[in-house]
Design a protein around this motif. Structure first.
Motif, short mmCIF file in Angstrom:
data_model
loop_
_atom_site.label_atom_id
_atom_site.label_comp_id
_atom_site.label_asym_id
_atom_site.label_seq_id
_atom_site.Cartn_x
_atom_site.Cartn_y
_atom_site.Cartn_z
N GLY A 256 -16.61 -63.58 -26.79
CA GLY A 256 -16.63 -63.96 -25.39
C GLY A 256 -16.08 -65.34 -25.13
N LEU A 257 -16.26 -65.73 -23.89
CA LEU A 257 -15.74 -67.00 -23.38
C LEU A 257 -16.83 -67.61 -22.52
N ILE A 258 -17.13 -68.88 -22.74
CA ILE A 258 -18.13 -69.58 -21.93
C ILE A 258 -17.47 -70.75 -21.24
N VAL A 259 -17.56 -70.78 -19.93
CA VAL A 259 -17.08 -71.92 -19.15
C VAL A 259 -18.31 -72.61 -18.61
N GLU A 260 -18.47 -73.85 -19.01
CA GLU A 260 -19.64 -74.63 -18.59
C GLU A 260 -19.15 -76.00 -18.13
N GLY A 261 -19.12 -76.15 -16.80
CA GLY A 261 -18.61 -77.40 -16.24
C GLY A 261 -17.13 -77.52 -16.50
N ASN A 262 -16.75 -78.58 -17.18
CA ASN A 262 -15.34 -78.84 -17.45
C ASN A 262 -14.96 -78.56 -18.91
N SER A 263 -15.73 -77.67 -19.57
CA SER A 263 -15.39 -77.32 -20.95
C SER A 263 -15.43 -75.81 -21.13
N VAL A 264 -14.72 -75.35 -22.14
CA VAL A 264 -14.66 -73.94 -22.47
C VAL A 264 -14.99 -73.77 -23.95
N VAL A 265 -15.81 -72.76 -24.24
CA VAL A 265 -16.09 -72.37 -25.61
C VAL A 265 -15.50 -70.98 -25.78
N CYS A 266 -14.57 -70.85 -26.69
CA CYS A 266 -13.85 -69.60 -26.89
C CYS A 266 -14.23 -69.03 -28.25
N HIS A 267 -14.67 -67.78 -28.24
CA HIS A 267 -15.01 -67.07 -29.47
C HIS A 267 -14.45 -65.66 -29.33
N LEU A 268 -13.14 -65.53 -29.61
CA LEU A 268 -12.42 -64.26 -29.41
C LEU A 268 -11.61 -63.90 -30.65
#
Length: 168
Positions: A66-78
């Motif tokens: 998945g993809l997590i957008v939290e504020g002004n950052s992105v955590v990408c696990h794809l």
């Protein structure tokens, strides 16, 4: 006899739960749309991915991605399945690293465009992971379905399908 009675009770409960009035269905849909719009507007959401569609080849089911957008950052696990525009010899470590998009990065140029007539929103932004640049194009439907297109610089694009949920 007990099994028959339990089966009948379970069937009655399932029937009672399954029948919603049109007003209840509309209220649930409106609540879902409100939650999706709020999550996208505040940039606090998670997209759980269930399908990967590479540029070349057939689609695959994926898990725990998945993809997590939290504020002004992105955590990408794809996962990733694609080719470099300019092939070059790679070590085994580089080949393993190229089979996934896993990073945390700041977001650049976050843009949300709401299309009420099509009942969807389109999000675009860029991310940079240690010199590797990525463009993200995300289409969010009002019902919470999401289509993510990731365009890595110098590599094949890839699409993912999933659902969006608010981070609360």
């Amino acid at each position: 006899m007990k099994k028959v009675m339990l089966t009948m009770v379970a069937a009655l409960l399932m029937t009672a739960c399954a029948t919603l009035t049109p007003e209840e269905k509309a209220a649930r849909e409106a609540e879902r749309v409100k939650n999706v719009r709020e999550a996208v507007g505040t940039q606090n959401y998670r997209i759980s991915v269930n399908t990967m569609k590479p540029m070349r080849g057939s689609s695959h089911s994926v898990f725990d991605s998945g993809l997590i957008v939290e504020g002004n950052s992105v955590v990408c696990h794809l996962p990733y399945a694609g080719l470099d525009d300019i092939p070059h010899p790679k070590t085994r470590y580089e080949v393993r690293q190229d089979s996934k998009l896993e990073f945390k990065s700041d977001i650049e140029n976050y843009l949300l465009e709401i299309q009420p007539e099509k009942k969807r929103g389109i999000i675009t932004f860029k991310a940079d992971d240690a010199g590797r640049k990525y463009e993200f194009h995300i289409v969010i439907e009002n019902d919470g379905d999401a289509l993510i297109r990731v365009i890595p610089e110098g590599r094949d694009y890839i699409e993912y399908e999933g659902t969006i949920n608010s981070l609360k």
